[in-house]
Design a protein around this motif. Structure first.
Motif: not given
Length: 958
Positions: A163-169, A188, A245, A247
């Motif tokens: 996935r592209k988006n981190f679950e927590q940056d 991600p 990916r 962050s």
């Protein structure tokens, strides 16, 4: 099996009826026919008869299919290779793959001459996406030989993605120097799971090269002690076989708050004369503020008023009057520099302080010179005349004195004769005789008795041999006066007559110190029936081997308590997976301790076992173990130890160490340990100085009733842990004993001095104690390294008559050059009149096992909200670290940083520490100070505390 191969391959060979296949001979024929059909369907040619085979060998896989990932739309190939093999087919998701989709190659192994077959198939993305099953898409190979078939391992095929988006940056932080930095990163979602790498200013971070950095805990970056060089931009990089990916970058600023330098010396007063000021200064350079750190608070310059005294020059007083004329025909006058005197550096008066002049206007001269410059002969003659006159006067005075004394003695002699004559008529001077005859004094014991010269006494070391009948001669102060170098050595026929000649020397190896003394009674006053000395030495009590309790716990967790022992076990919510339950047990070893401390170490706690040992928890559980060390001062080095499966003990950690494997929190009377594995644990301490103190509990027990004239007092000295005292209580109950006084604490120092126990203030003429038994001494090593075995000593008392039913005395327990405790015994011999003293001031009536929400003080819904609030990092530091500090957890914070929910583990530790008081107000106050809440948890109704879900938190903002 052969029929399945034919059908799955779609080869068009003959088939066997199912009923004939059950027969061995027909089944063999059918298998041969099917194998021939498969060979023919592969390439239309019959294999030459020259290729050998091994009728007794099953196919052996030389290569099995591997797990694979489909990247984008590219198909993947699965391969199999077996020997000897007449045919190989793939089976995917339980169904045979069509023969046309197989690509087969055949060769011969040169070393064995056996047939080797290699087959591969392609799996496309569409095939995997179209498959819907309870598990991943899988394939395996089936190979045939003359003897039978073999199956390969199952290889899973998954579609790889990231996935592209981190679950927590990671979030930026501003931390003080030497503070701890925790950057959270949750990569991600992806298949396979993404590997995480941290970048600092676009450069990779290698935690193996820097011990101050840890990147192993759930992809988080932990810097234990921030340095100025740790400031920078941090990026979390996640990558798998599909993509990489990045962050968002988190900016970390390590700042230094300014500190004042030392004050300079006060400057000189700014004016030379009068009122002025002086100052001193300091600079904000120790250290100087950096990276936005706070500037020093306070003033950099201080001024105070000063007064410089002005100099005052001296001035002469007026001249004095002229003196009388001297033999030298001179007189003089003086003056002083006091109008005013010189002050503060002023000048002294100028000129002469005295003057002289001739007082005869020049008439007092001789040989044309002033009189004081001439040595006149007349003056010498006058001096001789004065000397002779003085000698004559002295002679006359002596003569007058002699005559006077003679006349006085004559007059006195006449008066004495008259008195003697008068006294002869009236009886003389008998009534005035001041020399009286010394009579026996009734206040002095045995004053008229001659000392017994057959008894010799030499003293060395402490002694306590008081006879209770001599209490009237012994004051409380005299009991504790020091005796220098005292030892009792009894010789002569007196001791032989007592039958104790073999014990002619009664003393023990002790250190110099003070001890009660003051017995002045002679040995010949001892009652005949008490002449045989009797001392019952300290001994160890028979003990039970184990205390044990069990409980069944599930996903909701709970608490397991051993009543009246101080030992408990807290299983947090979620530590046990859902739909699972375990029977957890906890036990205390009450027998001889298996832990034998090394060197100067001593055992400070019971040996506690919790299990089962093969149980795995997802969240650390809390084990509470009582101890007997006085931790108010830093004189101990305390270790947590664990027993291995081989029965040996190994050190887990020191309570002051920084560790991420477990956590120890030492309270004054107990140690709370966060652990991941069950087993047997204990606390051992190594004294650093002689001031290290073990806390002992001292208690006195007596019989419930007394049917004879004898009565025993039993005094116990045990480690100050509830389980150790409960062991004594249990044994006394079996013996019919009764606690006579509330137990007290004795601080026993590690200064190598022994322990003395003595009986004082026994009522005379009502009770007596056997000779030489009023005091007993215990060596230091036996008390200090007691190995948890309770020590006790017994004192044998005797009533004079059966009518005596009350006993009142004191038990003195003290360490030489150390602490002392007095137990006041006041009891009745008759059981019906005895006042009952509870064994435990506040017995623990908690059920051994509590499960679910009732076992916890903090309601579950509020606990969830606290964790959700404080687990989230905050740039201002208002996160779980602040929560830990407000709950007096200030060390080894890196342990909590490695947990998935640090706040939950901190609350678990709070639950373990406050299992008896449950002081929710203190927790609420801590939350209010942080600024996260403005209500008190203690206002929750009891009905809500018993339920896992309620509306209090929603209404009050928690």
């Amino acid at each position: 099996m052969g029929g399945a191969a034919r059908g799955g391959g779609g080869g068009g060979g003959g088939s066997c009826p199912a009923e004939l296949c059950r027969l061995l001979l027909l089944g063999l024929c059918c298998w041969v026919a099917g194998a021939a059909a498969v060979r023919g369907s592969d390439n239309g040619d019959t294999l030459p008869e020259s290729i050998p085979s091994a009728p007794g060998t099953l196919p052996h896989f030389m290569q099995e299919p591997d797990d694979a990932y489909i990247i984008k739309s590219n198909p993947i190939a699965l391969r199999c290779k077996a020997m000897p093999a007449m045919q190989i087919f793939f089976k995917c998701n339980g169904e045979w793959v069509h023969q046309n989709e197989h690509v087969s190659e055949e060769s011969m192994d040169e070393s064995t001459g056996l047939k080797v077959r290699e087959v591969f198939i392609n799996v496309t993305r569409q095939q995997v996406e179209d498959f819907h099953g309870p598990e991943d898409y899988w394939c395996q190979c089936v190979a045939w030989s003359h003897l039978g078939t073999s199956k390969s391992r199952k290889a899973s095929v998954r579609i790889a993605y990231l996935r592209k988006n981190f679950e927590q940056d990671p979030q930026g932080r501003e931390v003080p120097i030497e503070g701890m930095i925790v950057l959270h990163c949750r990569p991600p979602e992806g298949v396979p799971a993404a590997e995480v790498e941290w970048l600092k200013n676009e450069e990779p971070i290698d935690s193996q090269l820097d011990e101050n950095i840890d990147t192993r805990a759930d992809h988080n970056l932990i810097i234990r002690q921030a340095r100025l060089s740790d400031s920078g931009n941090y990026t979390c990089m996640a990558a798998n076989i599909v993509a990489k990916r990045r962050s968002l970058s988190a900016t970390v600023i390590v700042y230094v708050n300014g500190g004042w330098s030392s004050w300079t010396e006060w400057s000189a007063c700014n004016v030379r004369c009068g009122r002025g000021w002086q100052k001193r200064s300091r600079t904000c350079t120790n250290p100087a503020p950096l990276n936005g750190g706070a500037f020093c608070e306070g003033m950099s310059v201080q001024k105070i008023t000063c007064t410089s005294l002005c100099p005052v020059d001296g001035s002469w007083e007026v001249w004095s009057e002229w003196s009388v004329c001297s033999p030298e025909c001179e007189h003089l006058r003086i003056r002083e520099c006091t109008a005013p005197p010189p002050r503060n550096g002023g000048k002294f008066c100028e000129g002469l302080s005295q003057e002289s002049e001739n007082c005869t206007d020049g008439l007092c001269i001789q040989d044309k010179k002033p009189l004081h410059e001439i040595k006149p002969q007349s003056i010498e003659n006058a001096s001789d005349i004065a000397l002779y006159s003085g000698l004559g006067a002295a002679v006359i005075a002596v003569a007058v004195l002699v005559v006077g004394v003679t006349l006085y003695r004559r007059s006195q002699s006449d008066y004495g004769v008259d008195v003697i004559d008068s006294s002869a008529l009236t009886g003389g001077f008998q009534t005035f005789n001041f020399k009286t005859v010394r009579q026996g004094n009734s206040l002095l014991l045995n004053s008229s008795m001659q000392p017994d010269l057959t008894v010799s006494r030499t003293y060395s070391g402490p002694i306590c041999l008081q006879d209770p009948l001599d209490k009237e001669l012994m004051t409380e102060s005299s009991l504790f006066n020091p005796l220098s170098d005292i030892k009792v050595k009894v010789q002569s026929s007196f001791m032989v007559s007592l039958g104790v000649s073999e014990r002619a020397e009664y003393h023990s190896k002790t250190h110099s110190g003070t001890f009660p003394h003051g017995n002045t009674r002679g040995f010949n006053t001892i009652h005949p029936r008490n002449k045989t000395p009797y001392i019952q030495n300290l001994s160890s009590l028979p003990t039970r081997t184990e205390l044990r309790t069990t409980g069944v716990f599930g996903h909701l967790g709970g608490r397991l308590v051993m009543p009246n022992t101080g030992v408990s076990l807290l299983i947090p919510h979620g530590a046990i997976p859902e739909e699972n339950s375990w029977e957890i047990y906890m036990s205390i070893n009450q027998g001889e301790a298996s832990l034998q401390p090394d060197g100067s170490e001593v055992l400070l706690s019971p040996e506690v076992t919790c299990g089962p040992s093969d149980m795995v928890v997802t969240t650390p559980f809390a084990l509470t173990i009582p101890h007997c060390a006085d931790v108010s001062s830093e004189h101990w080095n305390i270790h947590l130890k664990k027993r291995t499966q081989q029965g040996k003990w190994e050190e887990v950690m020191s309570v002051e160490d920084e560790s991420t494997s477990c956590y120890c929190l030492l309270d004054p009377f107990a140690c709370h340990v966060l652990l991941d594995s069950f087993g047997t644990y204990a606390l051992a301490g190594e004294p650093i100085t002689d001031c290290a103190v073990k806390q002992l509990k001292v208690a006195v027990f007596g019989c419930m009733s007394c049917n004879s004239l004898d009565y025993n007092l039993r005094v116990y000295c045990v480690d100050n842990t509830p389980c150790a005292f409960q062991e004594v209580v249990s044994d006394e109950r079996h013996q019919g004993g009764q606690l006579l006084e509330e137990p007290k604490l004795l601080h026993f120092k590690g200064n190598t001095f022994s322990l003395q126990i003595s009986v004082l203030d026994i009522p005379p003429f009502l009770w007596r104690i056997k000779p030489f038994t009023a005091c007993q001494e215990v060596p230091f090593s036996r008390v200090w390294c007691s190995n948890r075995q309770p020590l006790h000593c017994a004192f044998s008392l005797e009533r004079y008559t059966p009518t005596t039913t009350q006993l009142s005395c004191k038990i003195c327990i003290r360490q030489l050059k150390g602490h002392e405790q007095i137990l006041q015994v006041q009891t009745s011999i008759l059981e019906s009149e005895r006042e009952t003293i509870t064994f435990f001031a506040q017995e623990d009536n908690t059920f051994p096992a509590q499960t679910g929400p009732k076992a916890f003080k903090i309601p579950y819904s509020i606990r969830q909200r606290i964790c959700a609030t404080f687990d989230t990092p905050s740039a201002k530091g208002k996160d779980w670290q602040m929560l830990a500090q407000k709950n007096s957890i200030n060390r080894n914070l890196s342990y909590f940083a490695t947990q998935s929910s640090p706040s939950a583990v901190i609350l678990n530790l709070w639950e373990a520490r406050h299992q008896h008081d449950g002081d929710l107000d203190s927790l609420a106050c801590a939350l209010e100070e942080i600024g996260r809440t403005h209500t008190k948890l203690s206002n929750i109704p009891e009905t809500q505390l018993e339920e896992p879900d309620f509306g209090y938190s929603r209404q009050n903002g928690l």
